[in-house]
Write a protein that holds these residues in place. Sequence first.
Motif, PDB file in Angstrom:
ATOM      1  N   ASP A 114     -36.077   3.474  57.085  1.00 58.44           N
ATOM      2  CA  ASP A 114     -35.686   4.505  58.052  1.00 58.44           C
ATOM      3  C   ASP A 114     -34.286   5.033  57.799  1.00 58.44           C
ATOM      4  O   ASP A 114     -33.964   6.149  58.182  1.00 58.44           O
ATOM      5  CB  ASP A 114     -35.779   3.951  59.479  1.00 58.44           C
ATOM      6  N   VAL A 115     -33.438   4.257  57.147  1.00 56.84           N
ATOM      7  CA  VAL A 115     -32.055   4.657  56.898  1.00 56.84           C
ATOM      8  C   VAL A 115     -31.958   5.634  55.740  1.00 56.84           C
ATOM      9  O   VAL A 115     -31.203   6.596  55.786  1.00 56.84           O
ATOM     10  CB  VAL A 115     -31.186   3.400  56.615  1.00 56.84           C
ATOM     11  N   TRP A 116     -32.719   5.415  54.683  1.00 58.63           N
ATOM     12  CA  TRP A 116     -32.529   6.213  53.466  1.00 58.63           C
ATOM     13  C   TRP A 116     -33.500   7.370  53.317  1.00 58.63           C
ATOM     14  O   TRP A 116     -33.334   8.189  52.427  1.00 58.63           O
ATOM     15  CB  TRP A 116     -32.536   5.332  52.249  1.00 58.63           C
ATOM     16  N   GLN A 117     -34.486   7.482  54.169  1.00 60.09           N
ATOM     17  CA  GLN A 117     -35.477   8.549  54.035  1.00 60.09           C
ATOM     18  C   GLN A 117     -34.802   9.923  54.066  1.00 60.09           C
ATOM     19  O   GLN A 117     -33.932  10.176  54.897  1.00 60.09           O
ATOM     20  CB  GLN A 117     -36.517   8.457  55.141  1.00 60.09           C
ATOM     21  N   ASN A 118     -35.190  10.774  53.131  1.00 69.07           N
ATOM     22  CA  ASN A 118     -34.661  12.138  52.994  1.00 69.07           C
ATOM     23  C   ASN A 118     -33.175  12.183  52.655  1.00 69.07           C
ATOM     24  O   ASN A 118     -32.525  13.191  52.891  1.00 69.07           O
ATOM     25  CB  ASN A 118     -34.923  12.965  54.258  1.00 69.07           C
ATOM     26  N   ARG A 119     -32.652  11.102  52.117  1.00 73.54           N
ATOM     27  CA  ARG A 119     -31.242  11.047  51.737  1.00 73.54           C
ATOM     28  C   ARG A 119     -31.121  11.023  50.220  1.00 73.54           C
ATOM     29  O   ARG A 119     -32.069  10.740  49.509  1.00 73.54           O
ATOM     30  CB  ARG A 119     -30.574   9.775  52.291  1.00 73.54           C
ATOM     31  N   HIS A 120     -29.938  11.285  49.730  1.00 78.33           N
ATOM     32  CA  HIS A 120     -29.601  11.089  48.329  1.00 78.33           C
ATOM     33  C   HIS A 120     -28.827   9.781  48.280  1.00 78.33           C
ATOM     34  O   HIS A 120     -27.737   9.693  48.838  1.00 78.33           O
ATOM     35  CB  HIS A 120     -28.752  12.240  47.808  1.00 78.33           C
ATOM     36  N   CYS A 121     -29.408   8.764  47.634  1.00 79.36           N
ATOM     37  CA  CYS A 121     -28.863   7.407  47.723  1.00 79.36           C
ATOM     38  C   CYS A 121     -28.528   6.803  46.374  1.00 79.36           C
ATOM     39  O   CYS A 121     -29.221   7.035  45.386  1.00 79.36           O
ATOM     40  CB  CYS A 121     -29.887   6.472  48.369  1.00 79.36           C
ATOM     41  N   ILE A 122     -27.483   6.000  46.400  1.00 78.56           N
ATOM     42  CA  ILE A 122     -27.171   5.085  45.320  1.00 78.56           C
ATOM     43  C   ILE A 122     -27.173   3.699  45.948  1.00 78.56           C
ATOM     44  O   ILE A 122     -26.533   3.477  46.981  1.00 78.56           O
ATOM     45  CB  ILE A 122     -25.793   5.367  44.694  1.00 78.56           C
ATOM     46  N   VAL A 123     -27.914   2.774  45.332  1.00 78.18           N
ATOM     47  CA  VAL A 123     -28.009   1.409  45.832  1.00 78.18           C
ATOM     48  C   VAL A 123     -27.500   0.472  44.744  1.00 78.18           C
ATOM     49  O   VAL A 123     -27.872   0.598  43.581  1.00 78.18           O
ATOM     50  CB  VAL A 123     -29.463   1.047  46.211  1.00 78.18           C
ATOM     51  N   VAL A 124     -26.644  -0.470  45.141  1.00 72.63           N
ATOM     52  CA  VAL A 124     -26.089  -1.457  44.210  1.00 72.63           C
ATOM     53  C   VAL A 124     -26.512  -2.840  44.686  1.00 72.63           C
ATOM     54  O   VAL A 124     -26.331  -3.176  45.865  1.00 72.63           O
ATOM     55  CB  VAL A 124     -24.548  -1.377  44.142  1.00 72.63           C
ATOM     56  N   ASP A 125     -27.071  -3.638  43.768  1.00 74.31           N
ATOM     57  CA  ASP A 125     -27.541  -4.974  44.116  1.00 74.31           C
ATOM     58  C   ASP A 125     -27.433  -5.876  42.893  1.00 74.31           C
ATOM     59  O   ASP A 125     -27.293  -5.396  41.764  1.00 74.31           O
ATOM     60  CB  ASP A 125     -28.994  -4.900  44.601  1.00 74.31           C
ATOM     61  N   ALA A 126     -27.525  -7.162  43.129  1.00 78.31           N
ATOM     62  CA  ALA A 126     -27.491  -8.138  42.037  1.00 78.31           C
ATOM     63  C   ALA A 126     -28.882  -8.292  41.425  1.00 78.31           C
ATOM     64  O   ALA A 126     -29.894  -8.150  42.114  1.00 78.31           O
ATOM     65  CB  ALA A 126     -27.016  -9.492  42.566  1.00 78.31           C
ATOM     66  N   LEU A 127     -28.903  -8.560  40.128  1.00 77.82           N
ATOM     67  CA  LEU A 127     -30.140  -8.847  39.394  1.00 77.82           C
ATOM     68  C   LEU A 127     -30.168 -10.310  39.004  1.00 77.82           C
ATOM     69  O   LEU A 127     -29.125 -10.914  38.757  1.00 77.82           O
ATOM     70  CB  LEU A 127     -30.179  -8.063  38.076  1.00 77.82           C
ATOM     71  N   LYS A 128     -31.373 -10.846  38.910  1.00 77.59           N
ATOM     72  CA  LYS A 128     -31.568 -12.178  38.356  1.00 77.59           C
ATOM     73  C   LYS A 128     -32.787 -12.088  37.456  1.00 77.59           C
ATOM     74  O   LYS A 128     -33.915 -12.318  37.880  1.00 77.59           O
ATOM     75  CB  LYS A 128     -31.776 -13.210  39.446  1.00 77.59           C
ATOM     76  N   SER A 129     -32.548 -11.680  36.196  1.00 75.12           N
ATOM     77  CA  SER A 129     -33.682 -11.415  35.309  1.00 75.12           C
ATOM     78  C   SER A 129     -33.572 -12.103  33.956  1.00 75.12           C
ATOM     79  O   SER A 129     -34.364 -11.841  33.069  1.00 75.12           O
ATOM     80  CB  SER A 129     -33.827  -9.907  35.113  1.00 75.12           C
ATOM     81  N   GLY A 130     -32.569 -12.936  33.803  1.00 77.42           N
ATOM     82  CA  GLY A 130     -32.413 -13.620  32.532  1.00 77.42           C
ATOM     83  C   GLY A 130     -31.591 -12.854  31.513  1.00 77.42           C
ATOM     84  O   GLY A 130     -31.441 -13.290  30.374  1.00 77.42           O
ATOM     85  N   GLY A 131     -31.054 -11.700  31.902  1.00 76.54           N
ATOM     86  CA  GLY A 131     -30.193 -10.932  31.012  1.00 76.54           C
ATOM     87  C   GLY A 131     -28.817 -11.570  30.915  1.00 76.54           C
ATOM     88  O   GLY A 131     -28.544 -12.605  31.520  1.00 76.54           O
ATOM     89  N   ASP A 132     -27.951 -10.934  30.169  1.00 77.82           N
ATOM     90  CA  ASP A 132     -26.582 -11.428  30.030  1.00 77.82           C
ATOM     91  C   ASP A 132     -25.810 -11.197  31.332  1.00 77.82           C
ATOM     92  O   ASP A 132     -25.839 -10.086  31.878  1.00 77.82           O
ATOM     93  CB  ASP A 132     -25.862 -10.702  28.891  1.00 77.82           C
ATOM     94  N   PRO A 133     -25.119 -12.215  31.839  1.00 79.51           N
ATOM     95  CA  PRO A 133     -24.320 -12.029  33.053  1.00 79.51           C
ATOM     96  C   PRO A 133     -23.353 -10.855  32.897  1.00 79.51           C
ATOM     97  O   PRO A 133     -22.708 -10.696  31.862  1.00 79.51           O
ATOM     98  CB  PRO A 133     -23.562 -13.356  33.179  1.00 79.51           C
ATOM     99  N   GLY A 134     -23.316 -10.012  33.921  1.00 78.80           N
ATOM    100  CA  GLY A 134     -22.458  -8.837  33.905  1.00 78.80           C
ATOM    101  C   GLY A 134     -23.142  -7.586  33.364  1.00 78.80           C
ATOM    102  O   GLY A 134     -22.602  -6.490  33.483  1.00 78.80           O
ATOM    103  N   GLU A 135     -24.321  -7.731  32.791  1.00 84.75           N
ATOM    104  CA  GLU A 135     -25.063  -6.563  32.291  1.00 84.75           C
ATOM    105  C   GLU A 135     -25.397  -5.641  33.453  1.00 84.75           C
ATOM    106  O   GLU A 135     -25.726  -6.092  34.550  1.00 84.75           O
ATOM    107  CB  GLU A 135     -26.342  -7.038  31.605  1.00 84.75           C
ATOM    108  N   VAL A 136     -25.302  -4.338  33.229  1.00 85.63           N
ATOM    109  CA  VAL A 136     -25.558  -3.354  34.279  1.00 85.63           C
ATOM    110  C   VAL A 136     -26.828  -2.573  33.926  1.00 85.63           C
ATOM    111  O   VAL A 136     -26.974  -2.065  32.822  1.00 85.63           O
ATOM    112  CB  VAL A 136     -24.373  -2.376  34.432  1.00 85.63           C
TER     113      VAL A 136
END
Length: 159
Positions: A54-76
Amino acid sequence: MTSASLMRPLLIGIGNPYRRDDGAGIVAVRRARSQLPPHVEVLEWMGDLVTLLDVWQNRHCIVVDALKSGGDPGEVLRVEAHHEPLPTGRRFFSTHTVGLEEVIALARVLNKLPSELVLYGLEGDDFGEGEGLSLAVEKAIEDVVRYILQDILRGEIDA
């Protein structure tokens, strides 16, 4: 939600700052906030991710979150999720029952995706209890802040 708020870009940092690298999204938006144009709305999201629908509907959004996928720490990872699927094998870290991938899938089904949705995932290293980011994620935060500013200032996420 007013029509004026629908026009403002929305930057959302997701995470739990008391679970080390899970706080990367919160830290990134806190650091970006002072450098953003005043028309950009900034939210720190520590609660239920389903309520984002309900917060982001019809908005232009950038979302930042942490990943846990086995990649190199700090990879973006950067994904334009409003028109491309999330990469397989890349999981956004969540201490909630429903994670960001599930919320995006639900938003697609319910037609509640933002009009633009850019995701930045930071590959974490330490998701244990405590405050503070690992060294690799701390270094990556500055890159993510720069990328957010570039996206907003070049009009990728318009006002």
